[in-house]
Design a protein around this motif. Sequence first.
Motif, PDB file in Angstrom:
ATOM      1  N   PRO A  54       0.868  -1.118  -0.026  1.00 40.97           N
ATOM      2  CA  PRO A  54       0.075  -0.116   0.000  1.00 40.97           C
ATOM      3  C   PRO A  54       0.811   1.182   0.087  1.00 40.97           C
ATOM      4  CG  PRO A  54      -0.063  -1.128   2.179  1.00 40.97           C
ATOM      5  CD  PRO A  54       0.492  -1.988   1.192  1.00 40.97           C
TER       6      PRO A  54
ATOM      7  N   ASP B  45      -4.629   3.788   4.271  1.00 43.93           N
ATOM      8  CA  ASP B  45      -5.322   3.924   5.193  1.00 43.93           C
ATOM      9  C   ASP B  45      -4.640   4.057   6.486  1.00 43.93           C
ATOM     10  OD1 ASP B  45      -5.084   1.021   6.694  1.00 43.93           O
ATOM     11  OD2 ASP B  45      -5.133   0.834   4.424  1.00 43.93           O
ATOM     12  N   ARG B  46      -5.353   4.419   7.564  1.00 42.16           N
ATOM     13  CA  ARG B  46      -4.653   4.781   8.876  1.00 42.16           C
ATOM     14  C   ARG B  46      -3.777   3.623   9.451  1.00 42.16           C
ATOM     15  NH1 ARG B  46      -9.679   7.052  12.579  1.00 42.16           N
ATOM     16  NH2 ARG B  46     -10.715   5.010  12.556  1.00 42.16           N
ATOM     17  N   TRP B  47      -4.469   2.625   9.288  1.00 42.33           N
ATOM     18  CA  TRP B  47      -4.228   1.524  10.080  1.00 42.33           C
ATOM     19  C   TRP B  47      -2.754   1.043   9.386  1.00 42.33           C
ATOM     20  CZ3 TRP B  47      -5.848  -0.695  14.640  1.00 42.33           C
ATOM     21  CH2 TRP B  47      -7.062  -0.207  14.906  1.00 42.33           C
ATOM     22  N   SER B  48      -2.713   0.889   7.918  1.00 45.13           N
ATOM     23  CA  SER B  48      -1.396   0.621   7.234  1.00 45.13           C
ATOM     24  C   SER B  48      -0.465   1.664   7.640  1.00 45.13           C
ATOM     25  CB  SER B  48      -1.835   0.815   5.935  1.00 45.13           C
ATOM     26  OG  SER B  48      -2.569  -0.595   5.309  1.00 45.13           O
TER      27      SER B  48
ATOM     28  N   LYS C 178      -9.118  -4.706   8.437  1.00 41.26           N
ATOM     29  CA  LYS C 178      -9.693  -4.839   7.132  1.00 41.26           C
ATOM     30  C   LYS C 178     -10.683  -6.094   6.935  1.00 41.26           C
ATOM     31  CE  LYS C 178      -8.819  -4.581   2.130  1.00 41.26           C
ATOM     32  NZ  LYS C 178      -7.759  -4.296   1.012  1.00 41.26           N
TER      33      LYS C 178
ATOM     34  N   GLU D  91      -2.548   5.924  -4.456  1.00 41.32           N
ATOM     35  CA  GLU D  91      -3.996   5.204  -3.895  1.00 41.32           C
ATOM     36  C   GLU D  91      -4.036   5.483  -2.424  1.00 41.32           C
ATOM     37  OE1 GLU D  91      -3.706   1.192  -5.074  1.00 41.32           O
ATOM     38  OE2 GLU D  91      -3.610   1.402  -7.418  1.00 41.32           O
ATOM     39  N   ARG D  92      -5.241   5.655  -2.083  1.00 40.86           N
ATOM     40  CA  ARG D  92      -5.302   6.088  -0.517  1.00 40.86           C
ATOM     41  C   ARG D  92      -4.460   5.038   0.311  1.00 40.86           C
ATOM     42  NH1 ARG D  92      -9.025   4.208   3.483  1.00 40.86           N
ATOM     43  NH2 ARG D  92      -9.380   5.605   4.814  1.00 40.86           N
TER      44      ARG D  92
ATOM     45  N   ARG E 282     -13.896  -5.980   8.848  1.00 41.11           N
ATOM     46  CA  ARG E 282     -14.786  -5.002   8.035  1.00 41.11           C
ATOM     47  C   ARG E 282     -15.368  -5.647   7.129  1.00 41.11           C
ATOM     48  NH1 ARG E 282     -10.653   0.315   7.780  1.00 41.11           N
ATOM     49  NH2 ARG E 282     -11.370   1.388  10.106  1.00 41.11           N
TER      50      ARG E 282
ATOM     51  N   PRO F 196      -3.447  -4.505  10.598  1.00 36.03           N
ATOM     52  CA  PRO F 196      -4.209  -3.616   9.252  1.00 36.03           C
ATOM     53  C   PRO F 196      -4.988  -4.607   8.573  1.00 36.03           C
ATOM     54  CG  PRO F 196      -2.018  -2.984   9.330  1.00 36.03           C
ATOM     55  CD  PRO F 196      -1.804  -4.148  10.172  1.00 36.03           C
TER      56      PRO F 196
END
Length: 308
Positions: A113, A125-128, A289, A122-123, A292, A285
Amino acid sequence: MHTTTQDDPRSARATFWLIVTTVFWGGSFIFNKIGFREIPPLDFFFYRFALATLLMAVLCLPRLKKLDRGTLKTGVLVGLPLAATNLSFVLGVSGTSVSRAGFLNNLFVLLIPLLCFVFWRERLDRWSAGGLFLALAGLWLLAKGGVDGFNQGDLLSTLCALFIALQIIAVSRLVGEEDVYLLSLIQFATVAAVGGVLNVALPSPPFTVTWVSVGALVYCAVFPTVVCFTLQNAYQRYTTPTKAGLIYTMDPVWSMLGGTLLLGERLTAEEWTGCALIFAAVVLPLGVKRLRERYSGIGCEAEGAAAD
């Protein structure tokens, strides 16, 4: 309405066989280390993929008539980062413990990521992002706890994680409708060709081998190479990338167990903590995911669709 993975026996089989691949991959750290006692790393690298290419060519005999220029080109393009991955892998494992190398290699899960963010915006995310900081703390503890600090083998094992991430991204962006088995054959042949060039350019002193090192070489050519690629191609389609990623985080666990039980390696308390932080940096992370996905039903629908 698609069948969920919990109800689809193919999903259970996929989970089982993907776990088996992690056992074989974890074993590759140990058997590489054993092989290096007699066979220099660059020679081991070349012989492993030369043998794997031969075995894959035999498996692909009925498919060879389908080999075209497009598959050949794609195979070479994704084979080059695979060559860099395995070259840095053997040099890294030869210079550090298999426990440290296993956890450092697993950083590829976080680097994918990050690279996608750097090159394609590409986004991330805060967990990564949090996982990256956790991994840095783990690397610091590894460096602090090791006898030689963060040595050359550790650096090459970390570099290997980068090449693993690049190879995975290359496959996802370059591979289309090519025959995956022929593609694997060309990849293996590309790696073997790189190994052959390196052996000519950097010849090793004469060495002798025993059945132990030959057995280690055969194991690495057959199981973590030909067998694992085949199992991935056959079963990864029946699960989500997140679940597959979680399964693959077991690789360093097996390498650590093997290093401790079979090779007699011992880690300091700081090294154990560093490995644990790196493992948590990768798993957290992916775990969030995955939760979710299960909560939203996305994972089950995706896996069910793949199974159908």
